[in-house]
Design an enzyme around this catalytic site. Structure first.
Site, PDB file in Angstrom:
ATOM      1  N   ARG A 234      42.923  46.073  34.124  1.00 17.51           N
ATOM      2  CA  ARG A 234      41.924  46.691  33.272  1.00 17.51           C
ATOM      3  C   ARG A 234      41.748  45.844  32.017  1.00 17.51           C
ATOM      4  NH1 ARG A 234      40.499  48.820  37.106  1.00 17.51           N
ATOM      5  NH2 ARG A 234      40.187  51.046  37.577  1.00 17.51           N
ATOM      6  N   GLU A 263      32.194  45.857  30.138  1.00 22.28           N
ATOM      7  CA  GLU A 263      31.548  45.230  31.291  1.00 22.28           C
ATOM      8  C   GLU A 263      30.122  45.778  31.438  1.00 22.28           C
ATOM      9  OE1 GLU A 263      34.217  46.057  34.534  1.00 22.28           O
ATOM     10  OE2 GLU A 263      35.824  44.834  33.670  1.00 22.28           O
ATOM     11  N   HIS A 285      34.494  41.176  37.514  1.00 19.51           N
ATOM     12  CA  HIS A 285      35.151  42.336  38.136  1.00 19.51           C
ATOM     13  C   HIS A 285      34.813  42.417  39.627  1.00 19.51           C
ATOM     14  CE1 HIS A 285      36.862  46.605  37.215  1.00 19.51           C
ATOM     15  NE2 HIS A 285      37.361  46.085  38.323  1.00 19.51           N
TER      16      HIS A 285
END
Length: 328
Positions: A234, A263, A285
């Site tokens: 994370r 993000e 990601h």
């Protein structure tokens, strides 16, 4: 039974959702803003989501909602106190992306450790073709074998990465943010030891108040100047401003990130000041998102819904503690 899939794009066009149709009417959306949610959930019995915020504000129009299943493990996006108060069950999925994230973790490391961006540019620029010396060692790289690799969080992904690290010849040590007991086969150390002795550190622990900003400037100052940091867990576990400063000051050698504090990455992020791919590699990601992992995620969601309809609590999450028990 109406099932609303709110974030279909997060699964990609290469993944089929047909398996869900056996449970009832399936309506597929790509929802990008909280304002779009209200009109899409009014008559839904089940929601399938990925990262959308689920709280009193976004769920107030969902009068028939009984069940939410995520296509992911983390439940940071859900106000569990609110869903519990309304009797809405929440389930996550587990294990679907273990191999994918472990592979991406090692890919980030190898890209940095072997200076792949430098050597790729060296060849494609024409410098290799024009070289007559036969010596292309301006950018040194080192073997992983014999290095000390620190794993933060020995959950499913952490253990898989540890296995690969051992196969590459590294010596693995671990640290548990939550204070879990050492696992057989891997030495557990305290955090200060981990950050000072390890050549490689990879992060695989959930985001909690204990892990938030775990890696900051104070920590980077204590790490080896040759150390490489990888974060596929994370984003907020690593303070990005402090990381950029540490890389620019040469406090650590390099970092690979697949997760970020925010993000998508803001255009004014300090990370964008580092364009040298031998010091910083950032991916958007995607570590969890191999085709195989995305298809498994849909199959896991289907298994969750099937269990729910049969009165079985499969992967039901009542609090953040339920997530933390699974690694870290």
């Amino acid at each position: 039974m109406k099932i609303a899939v709110l974030e279909a794009a997060s699964l990609g066009k290469s993944v089929s959702l047909d398996i869900l149709s056996r449970f009832g009417e399936v309506v597929i959306y790509q929802t990008t803003t909280e304002e779009e949610i209200a009109g899409r959930i009014t008559d839904a019995d089940i929601l399938v989501i990925n990262r959308l915020k689920m709280n009193e504000r976004t769920l107030k129009t969902a009068k028939q909602l009984k069940y939410i299943t995520l296509t992911a493990t983390g439940v940071d996006c859900i106000d569990l106190d609110y869903t519990n108060s309304r009797g809405i069950k929440v389930a996550n999925i587990k294990g679907y992306s273990t191999d994918s994230v472990a592979q991406h973790t090692v890919s980030l490391l190898l890209c940095l450790a072997d200076k792949l961006s430098y050597y790729d540019s060296f060849v494609k620029s024409g410098a290799y073709s024009a070289d007559t010396t036969g010596a292309y060692y301006n950018m040194n790289y080192h073997e992983i074998a014999g290095k000390k690799w620190g794993i933060v969080g020995l959950g499913n992904i952490g253990r898989r990465v540890a296995q690969i690290a051992c196969a590459l010849g590294a010596e693995v040590v671990s640290f548990s943010v939550s204070g879990q007991r050492a696992q057989e086969g891997f030495e557990q150390v305290d955090f200060e030891t981990l950050i000072t002795v390890c050549d490689i550190i990879s992060i695989h622990t959930p985001l909690t108040e204990k892990s938030r900003n775990l890696f900051d400037y104070r920590v980077f100052r204590k790490m080896k100047e040759t150390a490489i940091l990888i974060n596929t867990a994370r984003g907020p576990i690593v303070n990005e401003r402090d990381l950029a400063r540490a890389l620019n000051e040469g406090l650590i050698a390099a970092a690979g990130l697949d997760v970020l504090e925010k993000e998508p990455l803001p255009q004014d992020s300090p990370l964008l000041s580092i364009q040298d791919g031998t010091r910083l590699v950032v991916t958007p990601h995607v570590g969890w998102a191999s085709v195989e992992a995305r298809q498994r995620s849909v199959e896991e969601v289907a298994a969750n819904i099937d269990a729910y309809l049969r009165g079985i609590d499969r992967n039901v999450v009542n609090s953040k503690t339920d997530i933390r028990r699974n690694g870290g």
